[in-house]
Motif scaffolding. Structure first.
Motif, PDB file in Angstrom:
ATOM      1  N   ARG A  34       0.861  -1.175   0.000  1.00 35.15           N
ATOM      2  CA  ARG A  34       0.000   0.000   0.000  1.00 35.15           C
ATOM      3  C   ARG A  34       0.907   1.237   0.000  1.00 35.15           C
ATOM      4  N   VAL A  35       0.640   2.151  -0.917  1.00 33.19           N
ATOM      5  CA  VAL A  35       1.374   3.411  -0.969  1.00 33.19           C
ATOM      6  C   VAL A  35       0.691   4.367   0.003  1.00 33.19           C
ATOM      7  N   LEU A  36       1.354   4.650   1.116  1.00 30.37           N
ATOM      8  CA  LEU A  36       0.794   5.534   2.142  1.00 30.37           C
ATOM      9  C   LEU A  36       0.999   6.998   1.808  1.00 30.37           C
ATOM     10  N   LYS A  37       2.135   7.307   1.190  1.00 31.32           N
ATOM     11  CA  LYS A  37       2.458   8.681   0.781  1.00 31.32           C
ATOM     12  C   LYS A  37       3.171   8.640  -0.556  1.00 31.32           C
ATOM     13  N   ILE A  62       7.956   9.325  -0.394  1.00 30.26           N
ATOM     14  CA  ILE A  62       7.203   8.122  -0.738  1.00 30.26           C
ATOM     15  C   ILE A  62       7.300   7.170   0.432  1.00 30.26           C
ATOM     16  N   GLU A  63       6.165   6.603   0.811  1.00 29.23           N
ATOM     17  CA  GLU A  63       6.139   5.633   1.902  1.00 29.23           C
ATOM     18  C   GLU A  63       5.236   4.466   1.513  1.00 29.23           C
ATOM     19  N   LEU A  64       5.764   3.251   1.686  1.00 33.77           N
ATOM     20  CA  LEU A  64       5.036   2.020   1.386  1.00 33.77           C
ATOM     21  C   LEU A  64       4.933   1.155   2.617  1.00 33.77           C
ATOM     22  N   GLU A  65       3.894   0.344   2.648  1.00 31.70           N
ATOM     23  CA  GLU A  65       3.706  -0.630   3.723  1.00 31.70           C
ATOM     24  C   GLU A  65       3.219  -1.918   3.085  1.00 31.70           C
ATOM     25  N   SER A  66       3.893  -3.016   3.408  1.00 32.99           N
ATOM     26  CA  SER A  66       3.488  -4.284   2.816  1.00 32.99           C
ATOM     27  C   SER A  66       2.128  -4.706   3.343  1.00 32.99           C
ATOM     28  N   GLU A  67       1.392  -5.431   2.509  1.00 30.44           N
ATOM     29  CA  GLU A  67       0.068  -5.908   2.866  1.00 30.44           C
ATOM     30  C   GLU A  67       0.211  -7.292   3.482  1.00 30.44           C
ATOM     31  N   ASP A  68      -0.472  -7.531   4.574  1.00 30.46           N
ATOM     32  CA  ASP A  68      -0.401  -8.835   5.245  1.00 30.46           C
ATOM     33  C   ASP A  68      -1.710  -9.544   5.182  1.00 30.46           C
TER      34      ASP A  68
END
Length: 96
Positions: free
Chosen positions: A45-48, A90-96
């Motif tokens: 998920r692209v948070l920023k 840019i900030e990403l977070e992996s999807e679980d």
């Protein structure tokens, strides 16, 4: 450009596909399978900074659809390319 992935910061140049740096990015907890946008393992998920990234290709969109990703913030990390460095972070977070 500085990119934060699951809290870890990486310096990723404009125009480089993130999949080319998969061995480094895996240290942030993003898993990669094929690195060519077909398997969907590296969904995040692209948070920023979504506006900083190149639009998804037809192949990426097809894979996202196939795996059930419905939000535009959901992207395949291996397919991401920074298109605009002036737009912020840019900030990403992996999807679980």
């Amino acid at each position: 450009m500085k990119v934060k992935i699951n809290g870890k910061v990486f310096d990723i140049p404009k125009g480089v596909r993130f999949g080319e740096l998969s061995h480094e990015i895996e240290k942030a907890g993003i898993e990669f399978g094929c690195t060519d946008g077909q398997c969907g393992v590296c969904i995040a998920r692209v948070l920023k900074g979504l506006e900083c990234l190149k639009e998804p290709s037809e192949d990426e969109e097809e894979t996202l659809w196939r795996i059930g990703a419905v939000d535009e913030e959901e992207r395949l990390t291996c397919q991401l390319i920074i298109e605009d460095e002036s737009c912020g972070e840019i900030e990403l977070e992996s999807e679980d």
